[in-house]
Design a protein around this motif. Structure first.
Motif, mmCIF file in Angstrom:
data_model
loop_
_atom_site.group_PDB
_atom_site.id
_atom_site.type_symbol
_atom_site.label_atom_id
_atom_site.label_comp_id
_atom_site.label_asym_id
_atom_site.label_seq_id
_atom_site.Cartn_x
_atom_site.Cartn_y
_atom_site.Cartn_z
ATOM 1 N N LEU A 72 9.582 -5.350 4.387
ATOM 2 C CA LEU A 72 8.480 -4.581 3.814
ATOM 3 C C LEU A 72 7.160 -4.847 4.524
ATOM 4 O O LEU A 72 6.365 -3.932 4.732
ATOM 5 C CB LEU A 72 8.349 -4.882 2.322
ATOM 6 C CG LEU A 72 9.444 -4.296 1.430
ATOM 7 C CD1 LEU A 72 9.243 -4.714 -0.012
ATOM 8 C CD2 LEU A 72 9.473 -2.774 1.529
ATOM 9 N N ASP A 73 6.908 -6.099 4.885
ATOM 10 C CA ASP A 73 5.663 -6.413 5.589
ATOM 11 C C ASP A 73 5.584 -5.654 6.914
ATOM 12 O O ASP A 73 4.505 -5.216 7.330
ATOM 13 C CB ASP A 73 5.552 -7.921 5.846
ATOM 14 C CG ASP A 73 5.228 -8.698 4.572
ATOM 15 O OD1 ASP A 73 4.830 -8.065 3.579
ATOM 16 O OD2 ASP A 73 5.380 -9.936 4.576
ATOM 17 N N PHE A 125 4.368 -1.971 6.349
ATOM 18 C CA PHE A 125 2.917 -1.806 6.228
ATOM 19 C C PHE A 125 2.233 -1.954 7.588
ATOM 20 O O PHE A 125 1.273 -1.239 7.889
ATOM 21 C CB PHE A 125 2.349 -2.820 5.238
ATOM 22 C CG PHE A 125 2.763 -2.573 3.819
ATOM 23 C CD1 PHE A 125 2.718 -1.292 3.274
ATOM 24 C CD2 PHE A 125 3.216 -3.600 3.013
ATOM 25 C CE1 PHE A 125 3.096 -1.044 1.971
ATOM 26 C CE2 PHE A 125 3.603 -3.362 1.706
ATOM 27 C CZ PHE A 125 3.548 -2.089 1.186
ATOM 28 N N ARG A 150 -4.015 4.711 5.719
ATOM 29 C CA ARG A 150 -4.500 3.822 4.657
ATOM 30 C C ARG A 150 -4.109 4.369 3.279
ATOM 31 O O ARG A 150 -3.694 3.618 2.396
ATOM 32 C CB ARG A 150 -6.009 3.653 4.769
ATOM 33 C CG ARG A 150 -6.599 2.639 3.809
ATOM 34 C CD ARG A 150 -7.989 2.215 4.233
ATOM 35 N NE ARG A 150 -8.877 3.348 4.451
ATOM 36 C CZ ARG A 150 -9.325 3.727 5.638
ATOM 37 N NH1 ARG A 150 -8.981 3.071 6.725
ATOM 38 N NH2 ARG A 150 -10.137 4.777 5.750
ATOM 39 N N ARG A 187 -0.371 3.723 2.797
ATOM 40 C CA ARG A 187 -0.132 2.305 2.503
ATOM 41 C C ARG A 187 -0.498 1.978 1.060
ATOM 42 O O ARG A 187 0.262 1.314 0.343
ATOM 43 C CB ARG A 187 -0.945 1.434 3.460
ATOM 44 C CG ARG A 187 -0.788 -0.063 3.188
ATOM 45 C CD ARG A 187 -1.795 -0.905 3.959
ATOM 46 N NE ARG A 187 -1.629 -2.296 3.622
ATOM 47 C CZ ARG A 187 -1.248 -3.250 4.449
ATOM 48 N NH1 ARG A 187 -0.964 -2.930 5.698
ATOM 49 N NH2 ARG A 187 -1.124 -4.489 4.055
ATOM 50 N N GLU A 188 -1.665 2.431 0.627
ATOM 51 C CA GLU A 188 -2.125 2.132 -0.732
ATOM 52 C C GLU A 188 -1.203 2.751 -1.778
ATOM 53 O O GLU A 188 -0.950 2.143 -2.826
ATOM 54 C CB GLU A 188 -3.561 2.624 -0.910
ATOM 55 C CG GLU A 188 -4.572 1.799 -0.116
ATOM 56 C CD GLU A 188 -5.973 2.395 -0.134
ATOM 57 O OE1 GLU A 188 -6.131 3.509 -0.687
ATOM 58 O OE2 GLU A 188 -6.898 1.756 0.414
ATOM 59 N N GLU A 235 1.920 0.594 -1.919
ATOM 60 C CA GLU A 235 1.616 -0.684 -2.581
ATOM 61 C C GLU A 235 1.546 -0.512 -4.094
ATOM 62 O O GLU A 235 2.026 -1.374 -4.851
ATOM 63 C CB GLU A 235 0.301 -1.255 -2.040
ATOM 64 C CG GLU A 235 0.418 -1.804 -0.635
ATOM 65 C CD GLU A 235 -0.908 -2.288 -0.073
ATOM 66 O OE1 GLU A 235 -0.884 -3.202 0.779
ATOM 67 O OE2 GLU A 235 -1.968 -1.764 -0.486
ATOM 68 N N ARG A 236 0.962 0.592 -4.543
ATOM 69 C CA ARG A 236 0.896 0.855 -5.986
ATOM 70 C C ARG A 236 2.297 1.046 -6.573
ATOM 71 O O ARG A 236 2.612 0.536 -7.653
ATOM 72 C CB ARG A 236 0.040 2.103 -6.264
ATOM 73 C CG ARG A 236 -1.448 1.890 -6.124
ATOM 74 C CD ARG A 236 -2.217 3.047 -6.749
ATOM 75 N NE ARG A 236 -1.867 4.340 -6.183
ATOM 76 C CZ ARG A 236 -2.455 4.860 -5.104
ATOM 77 N NH1 ARG A 236 -3.433 4.200 -4.500
ATOM 78 N NH2 ARG A 236 -2.095 6.055 -4.656
ATOM 79 N N PHE A 282 5.169 -0.096 -5.360
ATOM 80 C CA PHE A 282 5.896 -1.362 -5.333
ATOM 81 C C PHE A 282 5.437 -2.272 -6.472
ATOM 82 O O PHE A 282 6.244 -2.941 -7.119
ATOM 83 C CB PHE A 282 5.688 -2.075 -3.994
ATOM 84 C CG PHE A 282 6.299 -1.358 -2.816
ATOM 85 C CD1 PHE A 282 7.209 -0.319 -2.991
ATOM 86 C CD2 PHE A 282 5.960 -1.716 -1.521
ATOM 87 C CE1 PHE A 282 7.775 0.347 -1.920
ATOM 88 C CE2 PHE A 282 6.521 -1.066 -0.434
ATOM 89 C CZ PHE A 282 7.431 -0.035 -0.637
ATOM 90 N N SER A 283 4.144 -2.306 -6.697
ATOM 91 C CA SER A 283 3.593 -3.121 -7.786
ATOM 92 C C SER A 283 4.131 -2.637 -9.135
ATOM 93 O O SER A 283 4.467 -3.446 -10.017
ATOM 94 C CB SER A 283 2.066 -3.048 -7.762
ATOM 95 O OG SER A 283 1.512 -3.791 -8.819
#
Length: 304
Positions: free
Chosen positions: A143-144, A147, A164, A167-168, A171-172, A174-175
């Motif tokens: 995953l890293d 990104f 960007r 990516r954001e 990330e949302r 995944f969280s």
């Protein structure tokens, strides 16, 4: 009236300022051209591009999907025979596979950048570069990496804002997935890449990370993709088996020694993911793959 001397001094001053502005503009253009763009790929190589690429050949399907997602599709002039998404990509020239691209065809597309994977090998990479085509290794293995690839592709294509945003968004998502499963018991999972060869996904694979994020625990301790013996399958006794349409016939799996005695088969908890690509290809669609796995492992959750 203004004196002749004053007018002469004024003309000289204006001319001098004009010259300074011209020189300043020239210096800036030269500096921009000389600096180029230097990025570090996933092999740790620092690669300098003379300018923003305009013609990209992508030998990494996940990178292709990212390029399309961030609005850089017009820069992509060639892809692999395994590129199937988005639909538009099917109309692009195919230059072969990940490891064995058709170099003659690749070069004929006149790319100013080739995106390659780690499995292509140094020899093929050097041959591509020998034609004056710079290469970047941008195949995500975790995953890293995903990104990092998104950030890097945004940078080299001038699509930083779109990359960007992508990516954001990921990330949302995944969280959100992690928050759904944080307090739930881990489900013992086995992912089968090939039923006939008993080829399964172990630790450190991208699929392993997908399983973990979906609230599962990979029963395979070995790293990478490995073969399991009948004895190991019995000993692991997965609660859920995940596979894909191209892995083989599930009915055959249910009759195989070792598998038919597992809790997964006894309780009919075998999940066929709609597409191999959405869990094995680390691109924007990975969210779809995690969502399918999550529904499979935790059907009690209301996953949107």
């Amino acid at each position: 009236m203004l004196s002749t001397r004053y007018i002469k001094n004024l003309i000289i001053t204006v001319g001098f300022l004009t010259l300074l502005l011209t020189l300043s503009s020239c210096d800036h253009s030269a500096s921009t051209k000389e600096e180029g763009l230097t990025v570090t790929d996933l092999m740790g190589r620092r690669v300098t591009l003379d300018k923003k690429p305009q013609r990209i050949v992508s030998l990494v399907p996940s990178a292709t999907e990212i390029l399309f997602e961030i609005g850089a599709k017009d820069m992509v002039v060639g892809v692999t025979e395994f590129d199937t998404y988005p639909e538009e990509v099917k109309r692009l020239p195919k230059v072969g596979g990940f490891k064995t691209p058709n170099l003659e065809l690749l070069v004929s597309l006149k790319p100013d950048l080739a995106i390659i994977s780690r499995i292509i090998g140094k020899e093929v990479a050097y041959r591509i570069e020998s034609f004056g085509i710079p290469t970047l290794v941008l195949d995500s293995e975790k995953l890293d990496d995903l990104f990092y690839v998104i950030d890097t592709l945004g940078k080299i294509t001038g699509r930083e804002k779109a990359s960007r945003a992508l990516r954001e968004r990921l990330e949302r998502e995944f969280s959100h997935f992690r928050s759904l499963t944080r307090n739930l018991p881990k489900v013992k999972v086995l992912h089968i890449a090939s039923i006939r060869e008993n080829f399964v996904a172990g630790r450190g694979t991208f699929i392993d990370e997908v399983i973990n994020m979906a609230g599962g625990e990979n029963v395979v301790d070995a790293k990478g993709f490995v073969k399991l013996s009948v004895e190991e399958v019995l000993r692991k006794n997965p609660e859920v088996i995940i596979t894909s349409p191209h892995a083989g016939r599930v009915e055959d799996l249910k009759r195989l020694p070792g598998y038919r005695e597992t809790d997964a088969v006894k309780n009919n908890r075998i999940c066929i993911i709609s597409s191999d690509d959405i869990i094995a290809r680390p691109g924007p669609r990975i969210v779809l793959g995690i969502r399918e796995v999550l529904r499979c492992l935790h059907p009690e959750l209301k996953v949107e």
